[in-house]
Structure formats: structure tokens, C-alpha cells
Design an enzyme around this catalytic site. Structure first.
Site, PDB file in Angstrom:
ATOM      1  CG  HIS A 143      -0.451  -0.044   2.532  1.00  0.00           C
ATOM      2  ND1 HIS A 143      -0.127   1.098   3.240  1.00  0.00           N
ATOM      3  CD2 HIS A 143      -0.175  -1.078   3.357  1.00  0.00           C
ATOM      4  CE1 HIS A 143       0.318   0.753   4.452  1.00  0.00           C
ATOM      5  NE2 HIS A 143       0.310  -0.565   4.545  1.00  0.00           N
ATOM      6  CG  ASP A 168      -2.651   4.089   2.781  1.00  0.00           C
ATOM      7  OD1 ASP A 168      -2.345   3.045   2.177  1.00  0.00           O
ATOM      8  OD2 ASP A 168      -3.405   4.092   3.776  1.00  0.00           O
ATOM      9  CG  ASP A 207       2.629  -0.115   7.890  1.00  0.00           C
ATOM     10  OD1 ASP A 207       2.226  -0.569   6.812  1.00  0.00           O
ATOM     11  OD2 ASP A 207       1.881   0.092   8.867  1.00  0.00           O
ATOM     12  CD  GLU A 216      -3.166  -1.652   5.437  1.00  0.00           C
ATOM     13  OE1 GLU A 216      -3.283  -2.716   6.060  1.00  0.00           O
ATOM     14  OE2 GLU A 216      -2.700  -0.627   5.953  1.00  0.00           O
ATOM     15  CD  GLU A 217      -1.587   1.976   7.767  1.00  0.00           C
ATOM     16  OE1 GLU A 217      -2.323   1.548   8.681  1.00  0.00           O
ATOM     17  OE2 GLU A 217      -0.423   1.583   7.579  1.00  0.00           O
ATOM     18  CG  ASP A 255      -0.763  -7.120   1.412  1.00  0.00           C
ATOM     19  OD1 ASP A 255       0.149  -6.272   1.241  1.00  0.00           O
ATOM     20  OD2 ASP A 255      -1.931  -6.806   1.688  1.00  0.00           O
ATOM     21  CG  HIS A 292       0.695   2.182  12.728  1.00  0.00           C
ATOM     22  ND1 HIS A 292      -0.611   1.775  12.764  1.00  0.00           N
ATOM     23  CD2 HIS A 292       1.134   1.858  11.492  1.00  0.00           C
ATOM     24  CE1 HIS A 292      -0.940   1.213  11.606  1.00  0.00           C
ATOM     25  NE2 HIS A 292       0.114   1.245  10.828  1.00  0.00           N
TER      26      HIS A 292
END
Ligand SMILES: [Zn+2]
Length: 490
Positions: A71, A73, A106, A141-142, A170, A459
Site C-alpha cells: 500500500h 498510504d 509500513d 489501507e490504513e 502482502d 505507526h
């Protein structure tokens, strides 16, 4: 890392919310950085910012494609925390060992790694894979992937059909040393999720003559009841975590003898299975992998110090275990709260069913689903010795682990590949129709003592990716493309 492709919970649709425009310069960057990818693969933009690259599909499709997902984002950087970053979040600073920045692990590390693998193969003359390769890069995705992966899934299924893909890779947990042995745990399932709102309505008015319990007091009693009744975590032989333990007990070097015995006996003995369950449930992280969890994450109520609250509400987030379901969870929650609703003489509506009382009378309690039906736990990807996609993945992990450590014959490949449970959701939640063979796995070395890339600032502040680990992951993507190309009967 220079592109702040952040997605936000309150993001509007593409075309309406101007914040999506942040993805445009990122697309331009990809185009200039990977010229061969862009001149050879067929790129389609789905819902403006979703990217699908198709490779080797020009001729008649003789084999199902392998799909690599990632992803674009990233989670946003809290303004108040920018000062806590050792290197600014969008600097992409390289200190000789690590690349720092939001998205490094991520998930831009994987996205860029996949493109480097393909660009390099093209440079080396591998230009026409026999098995088609699809790259699918979502952009939200987030925030659950409803504008990105969900649309990508429709596009891919429309073109290749249901079950039209051989296997999907993934993002996911990588490998780490556990019990003296490197263990890789590709996620073969994901937990489900569900958000429940509890809303208490009560008569308002001046607080000089209050009832014994205000709406907030009643809500508090309901929340206490929820926390007093955690979900039981049950271990069954069909769960990924059970399979993880079986592999570890059989192959890891330093498993304590008593643990090894219990795990191996659990294959036949129900008593041993229960003993293993109690070992697992003593560890909060392991316990969360097998059972359903609950977390009261939002509570609101009241507007003024001398006004009785008319509306008080809370949100409970659940992650649903592999052997449960959304409907089990709703039934169980409705039951748990019934006694409290009775005690306060509430009119009670649980997920649209009036359990007791008159819908219009106060005080009232309503339980509602605020997650659009929730998400069921993901189907298990098959892992038996006859399931070739898992075998191909497993063999590739072993080969890359050896090769990266200088052994190209695979003589020293002591890494153990064990099916694992993915604790969070990925874009693959939208890809169930494409194939049964979905693996959430990044070949990233989490280090010793069961470490993982979750310790790399994902995160939070100071996200980074160690470059040696990142290179090994690129080696993994490259090898998997080549191996899938040689495997004729996936
Ligand atoms: Zn991610």
C-alpha cells in the site's frame, strides 16, 4: 519517504477530498525511478490512485498470475510529535544502516522493494515471465481499503475471474529467532473486526433533582459489565497459532522439553491441548492471537455540569478470533448486557431487535454495529504438503535465508517456516475472491527473542527500516517471481 501520502479516518471520496492529491507526485516519482517497469508492464490506475501493474499477460494466459500487494498510504504523523523524531518523518534520512521515515517499514519499503525486484529482473534480461505477475498497490489501507484495494479487487476479479490468481503476497510479519532458531511466520489468516456502539438515552432536565442513576452512570455500569466478561480464548487444532506451535515444537532447537512434550502431545490428547491453551492464554500477545478481544476506545456523554445527560455513548472495538464470527459476537454481547439492562429497567434494543421494553420509553439502551457489518476472520490459506503455493513460499523463504547468508546451495537453511496468524488487517481483506492462497509475509528479520518489525516505529515516531533486512526482502521478492515462473502447476 519524501512523499507524505497520508490517509485520514475522515477522508472523503477520491475526487472530492483534496488531500488525495498528495499521491500524484508519488506516482510521478515511481514513473521516473522505475523506467523499465513503466515501459514494460501494463499500468492501470484504478479509482485514480490505485495502481495495478500487469506483466507477462500480453500473450495467451497459460498460468494463473502471482500477485504482489503493497500500500502507498501511510498513517499520519501527529503534529505534536514531529519534534520527537530523531530525523524528520519525511526526510528518508539514511544513516549508513537504517533509512528513517514514515512508511519506511509500513509499507513503502515493501512497495519500493517489489518495484526494485521487477526493475532489476528487467535490467538483467528477464523480460517475459511465463507466469504473469500482477502488482497491486492500494492507497487507503490504513483506513480499511474501501476506495483502494476494494476497487483494485473488482478490477482484477473482472479480468482474471474468481480464484483467477495463483497466490497473493502482502505485507505481514517476517521472521525472528525464537527458541534458538529462526522462525518465519507467514500469516495464513487475519482476525476479523467489529465496532459496537452502546448508546444510553435518558430523560434530561435540571440536575437539582436527579434520578439515582444518570445516563452516564448507567453507561458506566454497562462498560464495567463488558470488562468483567472478557471473551474466553479457546485453542483448537484448526487455528494458525496451534500450527505455529506444532512447527516450533518439532523443529526449534531450544524449546524447553516440557513445552515440547505438551505441544506434541496436543496433536492427539485433548488434555494436552488444554494444557497448551492455558500456557498460551497466560501470555497476552499469544492470547490475542487465538481469541476475540475487546477494547473500550471511545466514551462520550454530557454537555454541561448542571444538565442531566440525555445521550451517552461508547464504542467497543473487537478483533474476532479465527474460530468465531461476527454473528457469534453480536449474540454474545447482547446476552452479556441483558442483566444490566434489566437491573436499570432500560428499554433494550440489540442490533435492531427490541429485546425488551418499549422502543420509545426512557431510559434506553441501543447496541449498534458501526462497522458496516464488520469483518469476518479471514479464511485459512491451505498449508498441507500438497498445497503448492504454500510449499513454493516456504521453499523460497528457506532458499533466500541461506543465499543472503552466503550459502547458495541451501545447505545451512535452518530457518523454520510455520503458518502464523496475522494480528491486524491488510488490504487482502478485499482479495478473498481472488485466491484461497493469501500470505501476509514480508521477509524481514525481526532479530532475536521473537522480535519483529513492530519494534521499528510502525505507526509511531522514529519509524525506520534496517537496510540489510530490506535488501534481503528484495531478494525474497526476486526469488519468488523466478520460482513462481518455474513452477508449472501452482
Ligand atoms: Zn501496512
Amino acid at each position: 519517504m519524501h512523499y507524505s501520502t497520508e490517509s485520514f479516518d475522515d477522508m472523503g471520496p477520491v475526487g472530492q477530498d483534496p488531500r488525495w492529491a498528495a499521491f500524484e507526485p508519488f506516482h510521478e516519482y515511481l514513473q521516473t525511478t522505475f523506467p523499465l517497469v513503466h515501459s514494460t508492464l501494463n499500468r492501470t490506475k484504478v479509482n485514480t490512485y490505485g495502481l495495478v501493474y500487469e506483466w507477462g499477460t500480453a500473450g495467451p494466459i497459460s498460468a494463473k498470475p502471482i500477485l504482489f500487494a503493497a500500500h502507498q498510504d501511510v498513517v499520519s504523523v501527529e503534529n505534536t510529535t514531529v519534534g520527537q523524531w530523531t530525523h524528520p518523518p519525511y526526510s528518508g534520512f539514511y544513516d549508513g544502516q537504517r533509512v528513517w521515515g514514515r512508511g519506511s517499514t509500513d509499507d513503502k519499503g515493501c512497495l519500493i522493494g517489489i518495484l526494485i525486484a521487477v526493475e532489476t529482473l528487467l535490467q538483467k534480461g528477464f523480460t517475459q515471465p511465463r507466469r504473469p505477475v500482477i502488482l497491486a498497490f492500494g492507497f487507503d489501507e490504513e483506513i480499511s481499503g474501501f476506495q483502494g484495494a476494494s476497487e483494485l479487487a473488482k478490477f482484477i476479479e473482472g479480468k482474471y475471474g474468481k480464484d483467477g490468481v495463483a497466490m497473493i503476497i502482502d505485507e505481514g510479519l517476517g521472521f525472528s529467532e525464537q527458541y534458538g532458531t529462526p522462525i518465519a511466520t507467514p500469516g495464513i489468516s487475519e482476525k476479523g473486526s467489529f465496532n459496537m456502539q452502546l448508546e444510553v438515552r435518558a430523560t434530561g432536565g435540571h440536575s437539582s433533582v436527579p434520578p439515582p442513576h444518570t445516563g452516564i452512570g448507567i453507561l458506566a455500569a454497562l462498560l464495567v459489565q463488558i470488562e468483567a466478561n472478557p471473551f474466553e480464548a479457546r485453542l483448537t487444532r484448526s487455528q494458525p497459532t496451534y500450527a505455529t506451535f506444532q512447527c516450533i515444537a518439532e523443529h526449534a532447537k531450544d524449546v524447553p522439553q516440557d513445552l515440547r512434550t505438551v505441544v506434541l502431545q496436543a496433536a492427539e490428547s485433548d488434555n494436552a491441548l488444554q494444557a497448551l491453551e492455558s500456557i498460551i492464554t497466560r501470555d497476552n500477545v499469544l492470547k490475542s492471537l487465538i481469541g476475540t478481544t475487546q477494547a473500550i476506545n471511545i466514551v462520550q456523554g454530557g454537555v454541561k455540569s448542571n444538565v442531566l445527560p440525555e445521550r451517552s455513548w461508547a464504542v467497543v472495538n473487537h478483533r474476532i478470533g479465527a474460530t468465531s464470527s461476527v454473528s457469534d459476537l453480536k449474540t454474545r454481547n447482547a446476552q452479556i448486557l441483558e442483566t444490566v439492562a434489566q437491573r436499570f429497567n432500560l428499554s433494550y434494543n440489540a442490533f435492531g431487535t427490541q429485546v425488551f421494553g418499549d422502543a420509545a420509553s426512557l431510559p434506553s439502551l441501543a447496541l449498534t454495529d458501526i462497522s458496516n457489518g464488520g469483518l469476518e476472520p479471514a479464511p485459512l490459506s491451505p498449508t498441507s504438503t500438497t498445497d503448492l503455493p504454500y510449499q513454493l513460499l516456504s521453499g523460497t523463504i528457506k532458499a533466500v535465508y541461506s543465499a543472503h547468508r552466503g550459502d547458495f546451495q541451501g545447505e545451512t537453511s535452518d530457518i523454520v517456516v510455520a503458518p502464523g496468524m496475522m494480528p491486524a488487517n491488510t488490504d487482502t481483506r478485499h482479495y478473498w475472491n481472488l485466491t484461497r492462497h493469501i500470505f501476509r509475509y514480508s521477509h524481514l528479520n525481526g532479530g532475536k527473542n521473537g522480535g519483529s518489525q513492530l519494534n521499528w516505529g510502525i505507526h509511531t515516531v522514529n519509524e525506520f527500516i534496517p537496510v540489510d533486512e530490506w535488501l534481503e526482502n528484495i531478494q525474497f521478492y526476486t526469488t519468488l517471481i523466478l520460482n513462481a515462473d518455474e513452477a508449472t502447476d501452482l
